[in-house]
Design a protein around this motif. Structure first.
Motif, PDB file in Angstrom:
ATOM      1  N   LEU A 234      20.579  10.047  21.465  1.00  0.00           N
ATOM      2  CA  LEU A 234      21.992   9.928  21.121  1.00  0.00           C
ATOM      3  C   LEU A 234      22.167   9.707  19.623  1.00  0.00           C
ATOM      4  CD1 LEU A 234      23.302   7.703  24.039  1.00  0.00           C
ATOM      5  CD2 LEU A 234      23.993  10.057  23.578  1.00  0.00           C
ATOM      6  N   VAL A 235      23.117  10.443  19.057  1.00  0.00           N
ATOM      7  CA  VAL A 235      23.498  10.261  17.663  1.00  0.00           C
ATOM      8  C   VAL A 235      24.472   9.093  17.595  1.00  0.00           C
ATOM      9  CG1 VAL A 235      24.756  11.335  15.744  1.00  0.00           C
ATOM     10  CG2 VAL A 235      23.147  12.700  17.115  1.00  0.00           C
ATOM     11  N   GLU A 236      24.353   8.248  16.566  1.00  0.00           N
ATOM     12  CA  GLU A 236      25.291   7.139  16.396  1.00  0.00           C
ATOM     13  C   GLU A 236      26.723   7.666  16.292  1.00  0.00           C
ATOM     14  OE1 GLU A 236      24.888   3.924  16.494  1.00  0.00           O
ATOM     15  OE2 GLU A 236      22.721   4.033  16.812  1.00  0.00           O
ATOM     16  N   PRO A 237      27.695   7.025  16.964  1.00  0.00           N
ATOM     17  CA  PRO A 237      27.639   5.721  17.623  1.00  0.00           C
ATOM     18  C   PRO A 237      27.320   5.780  19.110  1.00  0.00           C
ATOM     19  CG  PRO A 237      29.899   6.418  17.473  1.00  0.00           C
ATOM     20  CD  PRO A 237      29.083   7.512  16.852  1.00  0.00           C
ATOM     21  N   GLY A 238      26.684   6.818  19.595  1.00  0.00           N
ATOM     22  CA  GLY A 238      26.352   6.920  21.006  1.00  0.00           C
ATOM     23  C   GLY A 238      27.520   7.402  21.846  1.00  0.00           C
ATOM     24  N   LEU A 239      27.458   7.081  23.141  1.00  0.00           N
ATOM     25  CA  LEU A 239      28.531   7.460  24.064  1.00  0.00           C
ATOM     26  C   LEU A 239      29.682   6.485  23.888  1.00  0.00           C
ATOM     27  CD1 LEU A 239      29.396   9.339  26.432  1.00  0.00           C
ATOM     28  CD2 LEU A 239      28.461   7.597  27.971  1.00  0.00           C
ATOM     29  N   ILE A 255      40.716   5.460  24.252  1.00  0.00           N
ATOM     30  CA  ILE A 255      41.367   6.255  25.286  1.00  0.00           C
ATOM     31  C   ILE A 255      40.391   6.518  26.425  1.00  0.00           C
ATOM     32  CG2 ILE A 255      42.989   7.329  23.676  1.00  0.00           C
ATOM     33  CD1 ILE A 255      41.252   9.819  23.714  1.00  0.00           C
ATOM     34  N   ASP A 256      40.915   7.071  27.516  1.00  0.00           N
ATOM     35  CA  ASP A 256      40.125   7.257  28.742  1.00  0.00           C
ATOM     36  C   ASP A 256      39.386   8.590  28.717  1.00  0.00           C
ATOM     37  OD1 ASP A 256      41.029   4.813  30.176  1.00  0.00           O
ATOM     38  OD2 ASP A 256      42.992   5.790  29.971  1.00  0.00           O
ATOM     39  N   ALA A 257      38.548   8.755  27.718  1.00  0.00           N
ATOM     40  CA  ALA A 257      37.708   9.941  27.606  1.00  0.00           C
ATOM     41  C   ALA A 257      36.512   9.565  26.745  1.00  0.00           C
ATOM     42  CB  ALA A 257      38.470  11.102  26.979  1.00  0.00           C
ATOM     43  N   TYR A 258      35.315   9.769  27.284  1.00  0.00           N
ATOM     44  CA  TYR A 258      34.102   9.390  26.573  1.00  0.00           C
ATOM     45  C   TYR A 258      33.297  10.640  26.220  1.00  0.00           C
ATOM     46  CZ  TYR A 258      34.300   4.304  27.274  1.00  0.00           C
ATOM     47  OH  TYR A 258      34.637   2.974  27.224  1.00  0.00           O
ATOM     48  N   GLY A 259      32.628  10.575  25.081  1.00  0.00           N
ATOM     49  CA  GLY A 259      31.799  11.691  24.676  1.00  0.00           C
ATOM     50  C   GLY A 259      30.707  11.236  23.734  1.00  0.00           C
ATOM     51  N   ALA A 260      29.778  12.150  23.464  1.00  0.00           N
ATOM     52  CA  ALA A 260      28.671  11.851  22.582  1.00  0.00           C
ATOM     53  C   ALA A 260      28.063  13.150  22.062  1.00  0.00           C
ATOM     54  CB  ALA A 260      27.607  11.013  23.298  1.00  0.00           C
ATOM     55  N   VAL A 261      27.251  12.991  21.036  1.00  0.00           N
ATOM     56  CA  VAL A 261      26.411  14.057  20.517  1.00  0.00           C
ATOM     57  C   VAL A 261      24.985  13.561  20.632  1.00  0.00           C
ATOM     58  CG1 VAL A 261      25.834  15.456  18.489  1.00  0.00           C
ATOM     59  CG2 VAL A 261      28.222  14.806  18.917  1.00  0.00           C
ATOM     60  N   ALA A 262      24.082  14.417  21.127  1.00  0.00           N
ATOM     61  CA  ALA A 262      22.703  13.996  21.323  1.00  0.00           C
ATOM     62  C   ALA A 262      21.746  15.124  20.952  1.00  0.00           C
ATOM     63  CB  ALA A 262      22.462  13.563  22.762  1.00  0.00           C
ATOM     64  N   ARG A 263      20.587  14.735  20.433  1.00  0.00           N
ATOM     65  CA  ARG A 263      19.573  15.684  19.963  1.00  0.00           C
ATOM     66  C   ARG A 263      18.462  15.855  21.005  1.00  0.00           C
ATOM     67  NH1 ARG A 263      14.591  15.649  17.543  1.00  0.00           N
ATOM     68  NH2 ARG A 263      14.221  17.286  15.964  1.00  0.00           N
ATOM     69  N   LYS A 264      18.020  17.077  21.187  1.00  0.00           N
ATOM     70  CA  LYS A 264      16.877  17.349  22.041  1.00  0.00           C
ATOM     71  C   LYS A 264      15.606  17.143  21.224  1.00  0.00           C
ATOM     72  CE  LYS A 264      14.696  20.906  24.889  1.00  0.00           C
ATOM     73  NZ  LYS A 264      14.813  22.282  25.467  1.00  0.00           N
ATOM     74  N   PRO A 265      14.699  16.253  21.664  1.00  0.00           N
ATOM     75  CA  PRO A 265      13.470  15.988  20.902  1.00  0.00           C
ATOM     76  C   PRO A 265      12.592  17.251  20.763  1.00  0.00           C
ATOM     77  CG  PRO A 265      13.816  14.322  22.597  1.00  0.00           C
ATOM     78  CD  PRO A 265      14.802  15.421  22.873  1.00  0.00           C
TER      79      PRO A 265
END
Length: 265
Positions: A234-239, A255-265
Motif C-alpha cells: 500500500l502507498v501512503e496513506p493506505g486504505l 465520506i463513505d467511500a474508501y480507496g487506495a493505491v498499491a504496488r505489486k512487488p
C-alpha cells in the motif's frame, strides 16, 4: 450514435435508470435523462452526500493518476469500468504529465461504447487512448485485448474506480482483481475504491437506489475492501476515505467511500 447501430440503439433504454448516467448526473454531467435524474434525486433525498462522493471520486482519480505518472513513472493505464466521460478523464490527466502515456478504457456498457468514440479522438500525438468493449468478469479477455496496446512486461496501473460494488459476491470481486493483476509486471499498481457501509445514511441511499429501479450497488466494509490489496504494498496513506487520500486539510470530513493505491512487488 448513427443510424447504422440498430442493435446498439435497442440496448439504450432511456426511460430506465442507468448506472453510468445516474453517476454522470451526480457529477454534474449532461449525459443523463429524466429517469436517471429521478433515481439520482431519490438517493440524494436520504443521502445528500452522494453528490460529494461522486465529485470526490474524480479528485481521487486525478490525484492517483498524477501520483503514478509524475512520481512513479507509470506510462500505461488500464481503466476498468470507466463509465461515461466527464472532466479530467484518465488519459487527460496522464498525458498532460507524460504525453506518451498509453491508456486503455474498459466497459461493457453500450452507452459508454457510444461515448467512447469521443474518447478515442482525444489523445496526444505521442500517446494512445483506446477502448475495449468487455466485462470485468472476463479479465483474460480484457488483458488479451489490452495487450494490443499495452506492454505487460512493463508496469501498468490497473484501475477499478467505484465499479466493483455492482458485483454482489465479494469472492468474485477478489478473483477479478487477482486475475487482472496476475500477469502484470512487478512495479504495476492497483488503484481501487468503492462505496462503504460506514453510515446508516449511505445504506439507506443504496436501498433507495435499488427501489428506484437503479442497478443495486453493494456497499462493503473497509476491511472487506482491504482484502483486494492482499500481497500488494500500500502507498501512503493506505486504505482511507477517498476524500482524505493525500488531503492536506485536517478539517475534511470522511465520506463513505474508501480507496487506495498499491504496488505489486
Amino acid at each position: 450514435m448513427s443510424d447504422s447501430d440498430p442493435q446498439l440503439a435497442a440496448q439504450l433504454k432511456f426511460g430506465e435508470p442507468h448506472a453510468a448516467r445516474i453517476w454522470n448526473y451526480w457529477m454534474g454531467g449532461k449525459d443523463n435523462y429524466e429517469s436517471d435524474r429521478a433515481a439520482g434525486d431519490a438517493v440524494a433525498q436520504v443521502y445528500p452526500e452522494i453528490v460529494i462522493m461522486a465529485r470526490e471520486s474524480r479528485r481521487f482519480l486525478i490525484q492517483a493518476v498524477r501520483f503514478l505518472a509524475a512520481e512513479v513513472g507509470i506510462r500505461q493505464f488500464l481503466d476498468v469500468g470507466t463509465g461515461l466521460p466527464t472532466m479530467q478523464n484518465t488519459h487527460e490527466v496522464a498525458q498532460a504529465i507524460a504525453p506518451e502515456s498509453q491508456v486503455v478504457y474498459v466497459d461493457n456498457d453500450p452507452l459508454v461504447l457510444v461515448h467512447a468514440r469521443a474518447l478515442l479522438a482525444n489523445t496526444t500525438a505521442e500517446g494512445t487512448t483506446t477502448y475495449v468493449h468487455a466485462d470485468y468478469h472476463d479479465p483474460e479477455n480484457i488483458l488479451a485485448e489490452a495487450s494490443t496496446v499495452l506492454d505487460f512486461d512493463q508496469p501498468v496501473a490497473v484501475m477499478f474506480m467505484g465499479v466493483l460494488g455492482y458485483e454482489p459476491d465479494m469472492d468474485a470481486v477478489r478473483s477479478i482483481v487477482t486475475r487482472m493483476l496476475a500477469d502484470t509486471a512487478s512495479g504495476s499498481h492497483l488503484v481501487l475504491w468503492d462505496g462503504t457501509n460506514t453510515s446508516q445514511a449511505v445504506v439507506d441511499g443504496a436501498n433507495r437506489l435499488a427501489e428506484s429501479g437503479g442497478v443495486p450497488y453493494i456497499l462493503r466494509s473497509p476491511d472487506e475492501l482491504a482484502t483486494c490489496f492482499a500481497g500488494l504494498e500500500l502507498v501512503e496513506p493506505g486504505l482511507t476515505p477517498i476524500n482524505l487520500w493525500r488531503q492536506d486539510d485536517p478539517n475534511t470530513k470522511a465520506i463513505d467511500a474508501y480507496g487506495a493505491v498499491a504496488r505489486k512487488p
